[in-house]
Design a protein around this motif. Structure first.
Motif, PDB file in Angstrom:
ATOM      1  N   LEU A   1      36.510  80.681 -48.391  1.00 34.10           N
ATOM      2  CA  LEU A   1      37.516  80.060 -48.525  1.00 34.10           C
ATOM      3  C   LEU A   1      38.959  80.977 -49.400  1.00 34.10           C
ATOM      4  O   LEU A   1      38.320  80.868 -50.332  1.00 34.10           O
ATOM      5  CB  LEU A   1      37.426  78.567 -49.298  1.00 34.10           C
TER       6      LEU A   1
ATOM      7  N   THR B   1      39.659  76.333 -39.418  1.00 37.95           N
ATOM      8  CA  THR B   1      37.994  77.432 -39.609  1.00 37.95           C
ATOM      9  C   THR B   1      39.159  79.108 -38.647  1.00 37.95           C
ATOM     10  O   THR B   1      38.323  78.122 -37.526  1.00 37.95           O
ATOM     11  CB  THR B   1      37.297  77.355 -39.779  1.00 37.95           C
TER      12      THR B   1
ATOM     13  N   THR C   1      41.077  79.856 -44.235  1.00 34.60           N
ATOM     14  CA  THR C   1      39.176  79.788 -43.959  1.00 34.60           C
ATOM     15  C   THR C   1      38.838  80.110 -42.681  1.00 34.60           C
ATOM     16  O   THR C   1      39.513  80.141 -41.498  1.00 34.60           O
ATOM     17  CB  THR C   1      39.349  77.903 -43.639  1.00 34.60           C
TER      18      THR C   1
ATOM     19  N   GLN D   1      43.964  74.004 -43.873  1.00 31.25           N
ATOM     20  CA  GLN D   1      42.927  74.965 -44.637  1.00 31.25           C
ATOM     21  C   GLN D   1      41.745  74.287 -44.009  1.00 31.25           C
ATOM     22  O   GLN D   1      40.634  74.382 -44.411  1.00 31.25           O
ATOM     23  CB  GLN D   1      43.213  73.853 -46.067  1.00 31.25           C
ATOM     24  N   TYR D   2      41.237  73.433 -43.026  1.00 30.04           N
ATOM     25  CA  TYR D   2      40.275  72.664 -42.830  1.00 30.04           C
ATOM     26  C   TYR D   2      40.197  73.379 -41.761  1.00 30.04           C
ATOM     27  O   TYR D   2      38.784  72.898 -41.150  1.00 30.04           O
ATOM     28  CB  TYR D   2      40.258  70.850 -42.796  1.00 30.04           C
TER      29      TYR D   2
ATOM     30  N   TYR E   1      39.979  70.431 -50.352  1.00 29.21           N
ATOM     31  CA  TYR E   1      40.640  71.617 -50.034  1.00 29.21           C
ATOM     32  C   TYR E   1      41.509  71.585 -50.707  1.00 29.21           C
ATOM     33  O   TYR E   1      42.640  70.752 -50.093  1.00 29.21           O
ATOM     34  CB  TYR E   1      39.640  72.692 -49.773  1.00 29.21           C
TER      35      TYR E   1
ATOM     36  N   LEU F   1      30.603  79.230 -45.355  1.00 27.76           N
ATOM     37  CA  LEU F   1      32.266  79.499 -45.437  1.00 27.76           C
ATOM     38  C   LEU F   1      32.888  80.202 -46.057  1.00 27.76           C
ATOM     39  O   LEU F   1      32.490  80.052 -47.551  1.00 27.76           O
ATOM     40  CB  LEU F   1      32.544  78.029 -45.438  1.00 27.76           C
TER      41      LEU F   1
END
Length: 296
Positions: A83, A37, A88, A34-35, A162, A81
């Protein structure tokens, strides 16, 4: 007027991780998919339209938008960003010429220790194309893996919070047969990843070549998923232009949302390799694969 700040690519997006002690190179330096991108560069005039179309297609929310310096040399870009539950996206709309080699990196990977990550990447065959540079909330670097695959690494001071993704996207990498094994070996060693499958006869329908076959290697690690497409490079448009494949629960419902938001359907749904997939082009030119796994 938006305020102008000097930040790195990732700092502009306000991601962060607490500082920690030095990690041995054998340590898994990943944080979570999730981190990680996908980096998307769009013309400034298409920026808001692109962001809105992504949220309309996949759901989710955005960070604060601003104008920043995100490179170690002078430049200005709109940055935000996005999300979503399926991945992401870091969006950049440069108002100035883009300094080399920025724009060629496909992803940003959050790491727990920047020095250890860069050294591990080097020892596992990557070239550091942009050496570590500081920003107000962290540090950044850009590396290139065998086969010409460019990625950004970043580390920040404050921890993000997140939630887990509903589905983990795949970083779709096109590598020549000459460099495929070298890339797979280097990246899996760096990422502490595992080869989930190595299919020497993947159906050509997946790359727009019905009746043909190619090699497809799937890798999973703490950074997420990578699909390595090993081909002769004879790919019809738009195959090879997509950087990320997004898994959704209902492909046709998602396609309807996308088209209602101004997203163009480049390749209608195709069934192959245990999934039904399509290719989309978002406002601003970003091309993505979108798929639903069959039997789920």
């Amino acid at each position: 007027m938006r305020q102008f700040h000097a930040l790195s690519l990732a700092a502009a997006l306000a991601l962060a991780l607490p500082a920690g002690s030095a990690f041995a190179q054998a340590t898994d330096l990943s944080v979570g998919p999730q981190y990680d991108t996908t980096h998307v560069y769009v013309p400034p005039q298409d920026f808001d339209r692109f962001v809105a179309s992504v949220v309309a297609t996949f759901g989710g929310h955005t960070s604060h938008q601003g104008v920043f310096q995100v490179t170690p040399t002078p430049s200005r870009t709109i940055s935000q960003l996005v999300l979503t539950p399926v991945g992401t996206i870091s969006v950049f709309g440069f108002k100035t010429p883009i300094p080399y080699p920025f724009g060629d990196e496909r992803t940003g990977y959050l790491v727990t220790d920047m020095d250890a990550a860069v050294e591990s990447a080097r020892q596992n065959g990557a070239a550091v194309t942009v050496s570590i540079f500081p920003d107000p909330i962290g540090r950044d670097a850009v590396i290139q893996w065998p086969g010409g695959v460019n990625m950004q690494l970043y580390w920040h001071v404050r921890a993000p919070h997140y939630g887990a993704l509903q589905t983990v996207p795949e970083n779709r990498v096109d590598v020549s047969p000459d460099k495929a094994d070298e890339f797979v070996h280097s990246f899996t060693a760096f990422s502490h990843g595992k080869i989930v499958s190595d299919n020497l006869n993947a159906p050509g329908e997946e790359i727009g070549e019905p009746g043909g076959h190619f090699r497809l290697v799937r890798i999973e690690s703490g950074f997420g998923r990578i699909a390595v497409y090993v081909t002769d490079g004879h790919l019809p448009y738009p195959y090879g232009r997509e950087m990320t494949g997004y898994e959704v629960k209902d492909l046709h419902a998602t396609l309807a949302k996308a088209q209602a938001a101004g997203v163009k359907l480049l390749v209608p749904p195709v069934t192959a390799g245990g999934r039904e997939s399509a290719m989309l082009r978002f406002p601003g030119g970003y091309i993505a694969e979108i798929h639903q796994l069959l039997g789920q």
